[in-house]
Motif scaffolding. Structure first.
Motif, mmCIF file in Angstrom:
data_model
loop_
_atom_site.group_PDB
_atom_site.id
_atom_site.type_symbol
_atom_site.label_atom_id
_atom_site.label_comp_id
_atom_site.label_asym_id
_atom_site.label_seq_id
_atom_site.Cartn_x
_atom_site.Cartn_y
_atom_site.Cartn_z
ATOM 1 N N SER A 29 0.839 -1.192 0.000
ATOM 2 C CA SER A 29 0.000 0.000 0.000
ATOM 3 C C SER A 29 0.875 1.242 0.000
ATOM 4 N N ASP B 1 -4.419 6.853 -14.107
ATOM 5 C CA ASP B 1 -5.449 7.613 -13.398
ATOM 6 C C ASP B 1 -6.832 7.038 -13.710
ATOM 7 N N SER B 2 -7.746 7.213 -12.780
ATOM 8 C CA SER B 2 -9.125 6.743 -12.987
ATOM 9 C C SER B 2 -9.737 7.322 -14.257
ATOM 10 N N TYR C 194 -6.810 4.747 -9.593
ATOM 11 C CA TYR C 194 -7.038 5.773 -8.578
ATOM 12 C C TYR C 194 -6.520 7.105 -9.085
ATOM 13 N N THR C 195 -6.601 8.116 -8.244
ATOM 14 C CA THR C 195 -6.146 9.454 -8.595
ATOM 15 C C THR C 195 -5.032 9.883 -7.637
ATOM 16 N N GLN D 155 -5.245 12.364 -5.779
ATOM 17 C CA GLN D 155 -5.955 12.718 -4.549
ATOM 18 C C GLN D 155 -6.224 11.483 -3.695
ATOM 19 N N ASP D 156 -6.429 10.332 -4.327
ATOM 20 C CA ASP D 156 -6.583 9.078 -3.577
ATOM 21 C C ASP D 156 -5.298 8.741 -2.826
ATOM 22 N N ALA E 171 -5.236 10.867 0.200
ATOM 23 C CA ALA E 171 -6.218 10.361 1.162
ATOM 24 C C ALA E 171 -5.703 9.106 1.861
ATOM 25 N N ASP E 172 -4.981 8.251 1.135
ATOM 26 C CA ASP E 172 -4.422 7.038 1.735
ATOM 27 C C ASP E 172 -3.439 7.369 2.851
#
Length: 87
Positions: free
Chosen positions: A1, A21-22, A39-40, A42-43, A46-47
Motif C-alpha cells: 500500500s 489515473d481513474s 485511482y487518482t 488525490q486518492d 487520502a491514503d
C-alpha cells in the motif's frame, strides 16, 4: 500500500507514485480497464490520511503520457511528496 511505502521514506526523502489515473478509462488510452484498480493523485493523499501532516506535497495531478500510434495520450496519476518529519 502507499501508506506502507511512505513509512519507509526517511525525512527529506521523496515518495513518487505514478499509475494509470481513474480518468484514463473514459478519456485516455490503454491501461487496466477496471475502475477497481485505478485511482487518482488525490486518492494517494487520502491514503496517507493523518500521516500527510509529515509530508510536503510537491505535485498531485493528472499528467498526459503520449502513446505511440494511439489517438490520445494515456492519463496517469502523479503524486510527488517530500517527507518533512518522522511519523
Amino acid at each position: 500500500s502507499v501508506r506502507n511505502a511512505a513509512r519507509g521514506v526517511a525525512p527529506g526523502g521523496l515518495l513518487v507514485v505514478v499509475a494509470h489515473d481513474s480518468s484514463n478509462l473514459e478519456q485516455g488510452t490503454g491501461g487496466p480497464q477496471s475502475a477497481d484498480v485505478l485511482y487518482t493523485a488525490q486518492d494517494v493523499l487520502a491514503d496517507l490520511g493523518a500521516e500527510l501532516t509529515n509530508w510536503e506535497v510537491l505535485r498531485a495531478e493528472v499528467v498526459q503520457r503520449p502513446v505511440a500510434g494511439a489517438p490520445r495520450p494515456a492519463l496517469d496519476a502523479l503524486a510527488v511528496l517530500r517527507r518533512t518529519a518522522a511519523a
